[in-house]
Design a protein around this motif. Structure first.
Motif, mmCIF file in Angstrom:
data_model
loop_
_atom_site.group_PDB
_atom_site.id
_atom_site.type_symbol
_atom_site.label_atom_id
_atom_site.label_comp_id
_atom_site.label_asym_id
_atom_site.label_seq_id
_atom_site.Cartn_x
_atom_site.Cartn_y
_atom_site.Cartn_z
ATOM 1 N N UNK A 8 43.885 -9.174 9.564
ATOM 2 C CA UNK A 8 44.040 -8.522 10.866
ATOM 3 C C UNK A 8 45.509 -8.200 11.115
ATOM 4 N N UNK A 9 45.789 -6.971 11.567
ATOM 5 C CA UNK A 9 47.155 -6.571 11.896
ATOM 6 C C UNK A 9 47.226 -6.122 13.359
ATOM 7 N N UNK A 10 48.435 -6.184 13.932
ATOM 8 C CA UNK A 10 48.634 -5.743 15.310
ATOM 9 C C UNK A 10 48.241 -6.803 16.323
ATOM 10 N N UNK A 11 48.392 -6.450 17.603
ATOM 11 C CA UNK A 11 48.058 -7.365 18.703
ATOM 12 C C UNK A 11 47.150 -6.654 19.691
ATOM 13 N N UNK A 12 46.124 -7.351 20.134
ATOM 14 C CA UNK A 12 45.210 -6.772 21.127
ATOM 15 C C UNK A 12 45.874 -6.781 22.506
ATOM 16 N N UNK A 13 45.195 -6.204 23.499
ATOM 17 C CA UNK A 13 45.748 -6.077 24.847
ATOM 18 C C UNK A 13 46.130 -7.445 25.414
ATOM 19 N N UNK A 14 47.144 -7.480 26.292
ATOM 20 C CA UNK A 14 47.568 -8.755 26.901
ATOM 21 C C UNK A 14 46.399 -9.489 27.567
ATOM 22 N N UNK A 15 46.366 -10.819 27.372
ATOM 23 C CA UNK A 15 45.318 -11.621 27.989
ATOM 24 C C UNK A 15 44.049 -11.706 27.171
ATOM 25 N N UNK A 16 44.045 -11.100 25.977
ATOM 26 C CA UNK A 16 42.857 -11.139 25.107
ATOM 27 C C UNK A 16 43.162 -11.881 23.817
ATOM 28 N N UNK A 17 42.117 -12.269 23.129
ATOM 29 C CA UNK A 17 42.234 -12.864 21.790
ATOM 30 C C UNK A 17 41.260 -12.136 20.869
ATOM 31 N N UNK A 18 41.477 -12.286 19.565
ATOM 32 C CA UNK A 18 40.536 -11.668 18.622
ATOM 33 C C UNK A 18 39.839 -12.753 17.801
ATOM 34 N N UNK A 19 38.631 -12.475 17.409
ATOM 35 C CA UNK A 19 37.846 -13.382 16.568
ATOM 36 C C UNK A 19 37.412 -12.641 15.316
ATOM 37 N N UNK A 20 37.677 -13.231 14.163
ATOM 38 C CA UNK A 20 37.239 -12.637 12.903
ATOM 39 C C UNK A 20 35.831 -13.137 12.617
ATOM 40 N N UNK A 21 34.854 -12.268 12.792
ATOM 41 C CA UNK A 21 33.449 -12.642 12.626
ATOM 42 C C UNK A 21 33.017 -12.610 11.155
ATOM 43 N N UNK A 22 33.649 -11.759 10.375
ATOM 44 C CA UNK A 22 33.336 -11.625 8.947
ATOM 45 C C UNK A 22 34.627 -11.763 8.165
ATOM 46 N N UNK A 23 34.736 -12.826 7.375
ATOM 47 C CA UNK A 23 35.994 -13.147 6.694
ATOM 48 C C UNK A 23 36.288 -12.263 5.488
#
Length: 207
Positions: A108-123
């Motif tokens: 994963x590259x970059x950053x999502x919008x402020x106040x959010x997190x990302x989840x990698x569902x498929x590795x």
């Protein structure tokens, strides 16, 4: 992808005892198979093999055995669950220009919008690619993405020469807002009460 050149020797002894003796001699048991040939049991140089496999998905090897060099992919690497030392390697014989199916890790590259997190569902994604030009990873950008966004396998730009084998509808990464659970609230409350009690005790001691 560059080739890792290794000189291997054929094995004539088999079983757990023979494998232990090989590892004590800083060698790793392995088997070469594929293209309709009989499996060839070999011993690989331990240090060089471990360096080549360290953090590398789908490492490509040029194995020299009995005076002949063959190209092979590391398809299965067995490690000791505690010491994490390599105990055995399965090597798939390949040819230049040949397409093979591999699992490639997601980065994963970059950053999502402020106040959010990302989840990698498929590795990792299943791809078909040329054996001598296998991608080391697949990049997924989440730059600026808002909560509620889901990126599927079919939406990802694949490395040149690769074809997706994973179902295109498979969700790879989601962007969401961190959820506060009842347990989290209870833990925060307990910590606040403890801090208050310690403060009261300190004030009483000071008096």
């Amino acid at each position: 992808m560059s080739e890792n050149k290794l000189a291997a020797t054929t094995r004539t002894e088999f079983g757990k005892g023979a494998a232990r003796r090989l590892r004590r001699a800083h060698q790793i048991p392995a088997v070469l198979y594929g293209h309709g040939t009989e499996p060839v049991h070999v011993a690989l140089p331990g240090h060089e093999t471990m360096l080549a496999l360290k953090g590398a998905a789908n490492a490509l090897f040029s194995i020299e055995v009995d005076g002949k060099a063959v190209l092979a992919l590391a398809k299965d690497v067995q490690r000791d669950p505690v010491k994490q030392v390599i105990e055995h390697v399965d090597l798939l014989i390949v040819r230049k220009g040949e397409k093979v199916s591999v699992e490639v890790p997601v980065t994963v590259t970059g950053e999502s919008a402020p106040g959010t997190i990302h989840l990698v569902e498929t590795q990792a994604l299943a791809l078909e690619a040329e054996a001598t030009h296998l991608p080391e990873h697949v990049e997924v950008s989440i730059e600026g993405l808002e909560a509620g966004t889901a990126i599927t396998a079919g939406e990802i730009t694949l490395p040149k020469g690769s074809t997706l084998e994973t179902d295109a509808e498979t969700v790879v990464v989601t962007v969401t807002v961190p959820q506060v659970t009842a347990d989290d609230l209870a833990a925060d409350e307990a910590q606040a009460e403890l801090a208050e009690a310690q403060s009261a005790a300190s004030e009483a001691a000071a008096e």
